[in-house]
Design a protein around this motif. Structure first.
Motif, short mmCIF file in Angstrom:
data_model
loop_
_atom_site.label_atom_id
_atom_site.label_comp_id
_atom_site.label_asym_id
_atom_site.label_seq_id
_atom_site.Cartn_x
_atom_site.Cartn_y
_atom_site.Cartn_z
N HIS A 51 0.86 -1.18 0.00
CA HIS A 51 0.00 0.00 0.00
C HIS A 51 0.90 1.23 0.00
N PHE A 52 0.65 2.13 -0.91
CA PHE A 52 1.40 3.37 -1.01
C PHE A 52 0.40 4.51 -0.91
N ALA A 53 0.43 5.24 0.18
CA ALA A 53 -0.54 6.31 0.41
C ALA A 53 -0.52 7.34 -0.71
N ALA A 54 0.67 7.63 -1.23
CA ALA A 54 0.80 8.65 -2.27
C ALA A 54 0.48 8.10 -3.66
N ALA A 55 0.39 6.78 -3.78
CA ALA A 55 0.12 6.16 -5.08
C ALA A 55 -0.78 4.94 -4.87
N ARG A 56 -2.01 5.19 -4.45
CA ARG A 56 -2.94 4.10 -4.22
C ARG A 56 -3.14 3.29 -5.50
N PHE A 57 -3.30 1.98 -5.33
CA PHE A 57 -3.59 1.14 -6.47
C PHE A 57 -4.95 1.52 -7.04
N LEU A 58 -5.09 1.37 -8.34
CA LEU A 58 -6.36 1.67 -8.98
C LEU A 58 -7.41 0.66 -8.54
N ASN A 59 -8.62 1.13 -8.36
CA ASN A 59 -9.75 0.27 -8.00
C ASN A 59 -10.67 0.23 -9.22
N PRO A 60 -10.55 -0.81 -10.05
CA PRO A 60 -11.34 -0.83 -11.28
C PRO A 60 -12.84 -0.95 -11.07
N TYR A 61 -13.27 -1.25 -9.84
CA TYR A 61 -14.70 -1.28 -9.55
C TYR A 61 -15.26 0.12 -9.40
N ARG A 62 -14.44 1.05 -8.95
CA ARG A 62 -14.92 2.39 -8.63
C ARG A 62 -14.40 3.48 -9.56
N GLU A 63 -13.38 3.16 -10.35
CA GLU A 63 -12.82 4.20 -11.22
C GLU A 63 -12.38 3.62 -12.55
N ASP A 64 -12.43 4.45 -13.54
CA ASP A 64 -11.99 4.09 -14.88
C ASP A 64 -10.46 4.13 -14.89
N PRO A 65 -9.80 3.02 -15.22
CA PRO A 65 -8.34 3.04 -15.21
C PRO A 65 -7.72 3.80 -16.38
N SER A 66 -8.49 4.11 -17.42
CA SER A 66 -7.91 4.70 -18.63
C SER A 66 -7.21 6.05 -18.43
N PRO A 67 -7.56 6.89 -17.44
CA PRO A 67 -6.74 8.09 -17.24
C PRO A 67 -5.34 7.77 -16.68
N HIS A 68 -5.15 6.55 -16.21
CA HIS A 68 -3.89 6.18 -15.57
C HIS A 68 -3.10 5.13 -16.33
N ILE A 69 -3.78 4.30 -17.12
CA ILE A 69 -3.13 3.18 -17.81
C ILE A 69 -3.63 3.12 -19.25
N PHE A 70 -2.71 2.82 -20.17
CA PHE A 70 -3.11 2.55 -21.54
C PHE A 70 -2.37 1.32 -22.05
N ALA A 71 -2.94 0.69 -23.05
CA ALA A 71 -2.32 -0.48 -23.67
C ALA A 71 -1.69 -0.07 -24.98
N TYR A 72 -0.48 -0.50 -25.17
CA TYR A 72 0.18 -0.36 -26.47
C TYR A 72 0.55 -1.77 -26.88
N GLY A 73 -0.24 -2.32 -27.78
CA GLY A 73 -0.07 -3.73 -28.11
C GLY A 73 -0.42 -4.58 -26.90
N THR A 74 0.50 -5.45 -26.52
CA THR A 74 0.24 -6.37 -25.43
C THR A 74 0.73 -5.87 -24.08
N PHE A 75 1.36 -4.71 -24.05
CA PHE A 75 1.91 -4.16 -22.81
C PHE A 75 1.09 -2.99 -22.29
N LEU A 76 1.07 -2.86 -20.97
CA LEU A 76 0.38 -1.74 -20.33
C LEU A 76 1.41 -0.73 -19.87
N PHE A 77 1.06 0.55 -19.97
CA PHE A 77 1.94 1.65 -19.59
C PHE A 77 1.16 2.67 -18.79
#
Length: 161
Positions: A51-77
């Motif tokens: 757990h990182f208070a300054a960088a909480r893990f994304l909660n895909p149930y409550r938030e859209d991950p797309s502002p934080h993660i994108f896929a380029y081919g088979t890898f996530l960035f």
């Protein structure tokens, strides 16, 4: 909830505590429904009690991950330097070899279907086939982030549907 895999394809499923129930962290949330999710054992084990208070893990149930993660081919960035996206990808192991391989198989199947759709000469039939294929990028489908990235690469043609 993290890797977008069908759980039975990667491992057994686990109840995931979004905020860790470990002593000193969030033990009071151990049985709170809003803090529970369904994750494959690999993602749950990789995340563990991190757990990182300054960088909480994304909660895909409550938030859209797309502002934080994108896929380029088979890898996530991480998108636009998102610390939360980077932490989620790295600490949950979202680019581990098995997942990359599974995404590659899924993308190959979608790309083959897309190529077949583009070969359809009748415009009405082609539009109907594209509409049906676009459903494969919906959030409830496996590896929807990567599939959505593939559709973005075909941009205008897919968007016309």
């Amino acid at each position: 909830m993290y890797c977008e895999s069908k759980v039975s394809h990667v491992d057994h499923g686990d109840v995931e505590h979004i905020l860790p129930k470990a002593p000193g962290l969030f033990p009071e949330l151990e049985f709170e429904w809003d803090n529970l999710g369904f994750a494959c054992r690999r993602c749950n084990s990789e995340k563990a009690d991190k757990h990182f208070a300054a960088a909480r893990f994304l909660n895909p149930y409550r938030e859209d991950p797309s502002p934080h993660i994108f896929a380029y081919g088979t890898f996530l960035f991480a998108r636009n330097g998102s610390v939360r996206g980077e932490a989620t990808i790295r600490e949950v192991g979202l680019n581990r070899p098995g997942l990359v391989e599974q995404r590659q198989e899924r993308l190959r199947a979608i790309a083959d279907a897309l190529a077949a759709v583009f070969r359809i000469e009748d415009p009405e039939v082609r539009r109907a086939a594209l509409r049906a294929l676009r459903q494969e990028g919906s959030p409830e489908k496996e590896y929807s982030l990567a599939v959505g990235g593939l559709f973005e690469m075909h941009g205008d043609v897919i968007e016309q549907v």
